[in-house]
Structure formats: C-alpha cells, structure tokens
Write a protein that holds these residues in place. Structure first.
Motif, PDB file in Angstrom:
ATOM      1  N   ASN A 170       0.828  -1.211   0.000  1.00  0.00           N
ATOM      2  CA  ASN A 170       0.000   0.000   0.000  1.00  0.00           C
ATOM      3  C   ASN A 170       0.860   1.257   0.000  1.00  0.00           C
ATOM      4  OD1 ASN A 170      -2.459  -1.276  -0.146  1.00  0.00           O
ATOM      5  ND2 ASN A 170      -2.733  -1.345   2.065  1.00  0.00           N
ATOM      6  N   PHE A 171       1.960   1.243   0.774  1.00  0.00           N
ATOM      7  CA  PHE A 171       2.856   2.400   0.790  1.00  0.00           C
ATOM      8  C   PHE A 171       3.415   2.664  -0.596  1.00  0.00           C
ATOM      9  CE2 PHE A 171       7.265   3.839   0.815  1.00  0.00           C
ATOM     10  CZ  PHE A 171       7.090   5.109   1.330  1.00  0.00           C
ATOM     11  N   LEU A 172       3.870   1.615  -1.270  1.00  0.00           N
ATOM     12  CA  LEU A 172       4.448   1.795  -2.597  1.00  0.00           C
ATOM     13  C   LEU A 172       3.417   2.333  -3.580  1.00  0.00           C
ATOM     14  CD1 LEU A 172       6.685  -1.403  -2.809  1.00  0.00           C
ATOM     15  CD2 LEU A 172       7.426   0.967  -2.483  1.00  0.00           C
ATOM     16  N   ILE A 173       2.192   1.844  -3.487  1.00  0.00           N
ATOM     17  CA  ILE A 173       1.135   2.334  -4.375  1.00  0.00           C
ATOM     18  C   ILE A 173       0.843   3.796  -4.074  1.00  0.00           C
ATOM     19  CG2 ILE A 173      -1.310   2.109  -4.975  1.00  0.00           C
ATOM     20  CD1 ILE A 173      -0.973  -0.931  -4.419  1.00  0.00           C
ATOM     21  N   ILE A 174       0.703   4.135  -2.801  1.00  0.00           N
ATOM     22  CA  ILE A 174       0.412   5.520  -2.421  1.00  0.00           C
ATOM     23  C   ILE A 174       1.563   6.429  -2.843  1.00  0.00           C
ATOM     24  CG2 ILE A 174       0.158   7.075  -0.428  1.00  0.00           C
ATOM     25  CD1 ILE A 174      -1.454   4.813   0.912  1.00  0.00           C
ATOM     26  N   ALA A 175       2.803   6.003  -2.612  1.00  0.00           N
ATOM     27  CA  ALA A 175       3.950   6.820  -2.999  1.00  0.00           C
ATOM     28  C   ALA A 175       3.964   7.051  -4.515  1.00  0.00           C
ATOM     29  CB  ALA A 175       5.246   6.150  -2.546  1.00  0.00           C
TER      30      ALA A 175
END
Length: 144
Positions: A91-96
């Motif tokens: 999720n962090f990678l997608i949000i970033a």
C-alpha cells in the motif's frame, strides 16, 4: 512575551505551514481512498485477489485452524503478522507512486504557467527619471 508569541504565530511561514498540514491531512484521505477503493481492487482483480493480510505465524497461544488474523488476536495468541506488514509495504508503494504522479502533474502545470508568463511580451517602459531630467536639462540649455 505574549505579543511575541502572537507575532510568531501571525508570521506567514507559520500560517503557510498550518495550511499545508490541514490540506495534507485532507489530501491523505483522498489518496487513501483512491488507493483503497480504486487501485487496490483493480490490482486484486489482475493478481487474482491476492491478499496477504491474514498470513501470520503463531508464536504462542491457541488459535483455531485456518482462523483469520483478527480471530487469532482476539483469542489472545501472540502472532507474527508478516502478511499485514507485506500489505502495508505494498500500500505504501502504491500511495507513494500515486503521490509521485500527482506531484509530477502539478509541476508540469506550474512549469507551463511559468513558461507562458516568461513568453509574455514585456510592456514598453517609459523613460527613467534620469532620462527625463536629462531631457529637461537639454531643453533648458537650448532655450537659454
């Protein structure tokens, strides 16, 4: 001392920072919804519904076979929730990536606006004060 504090709070930088934090919090909600409600379901559809959230290892305690992570925690078992951690990283990678794309788009629009501003023709300026005074001086010499 109170007046100094009021002056500090009223300065533009502090107010800009406060506005930035408020807008950032609202923007976080938008990006979280974008990722959770739009992007993750598409990724789940493409990847066959892969969800690592309920992958865990029991470190201690009794957990019914095949129980979800939530059930294992409610049972009071000590669990190593590696699946939830993996999903948090994804999720962090997608949000970033989404934030990167939005910032890139905003920068592109800002650069275009600056380019248009630079390309605008300069309005002709009138004579400077020195030039006017020199003309007056020359006119007075010619009439004398």
């Amino acid at each position: 001392m109170i007046q100094e504090f009021k002056d500090f709070i009223a300065k533009g930088n502090v107010m800009d920072m406060a506005v930035g934090i408020i807008i950032g919090a609202a923007f976080t909600a938008i990006v979280t919804s974008l990722v959770g409600d739009l992007i993750n379901p598409i990724i789940g559809l493409v990847s066959g519904g892969v969800d690592f959230t309920n992958n865990y290892a029991v470190l201690g305690g009794e957990v019914p076979e095949g129980a979800s992570l939530e059930v294992a925690r409610e049972a009071g078992a000590s669990v190593f929730a590696y699946g939830a951690f993996i999903m948090a990283i994804i999720n962090f990678l997608i949000i970033a990536f989404v934030v990167f794309m939005l910032v890139k788009m905003v920068n592109r629009v800002k650069d275009q606006a600056e380019a248009e501003e630079e390309a605008a023709p300069e309005e002709p300026k009138g004579p400077t004060a020195e030039e006017l005074l020199a003309e007056i001086r020359d006119a007075l010499r010619a009439n004398a």
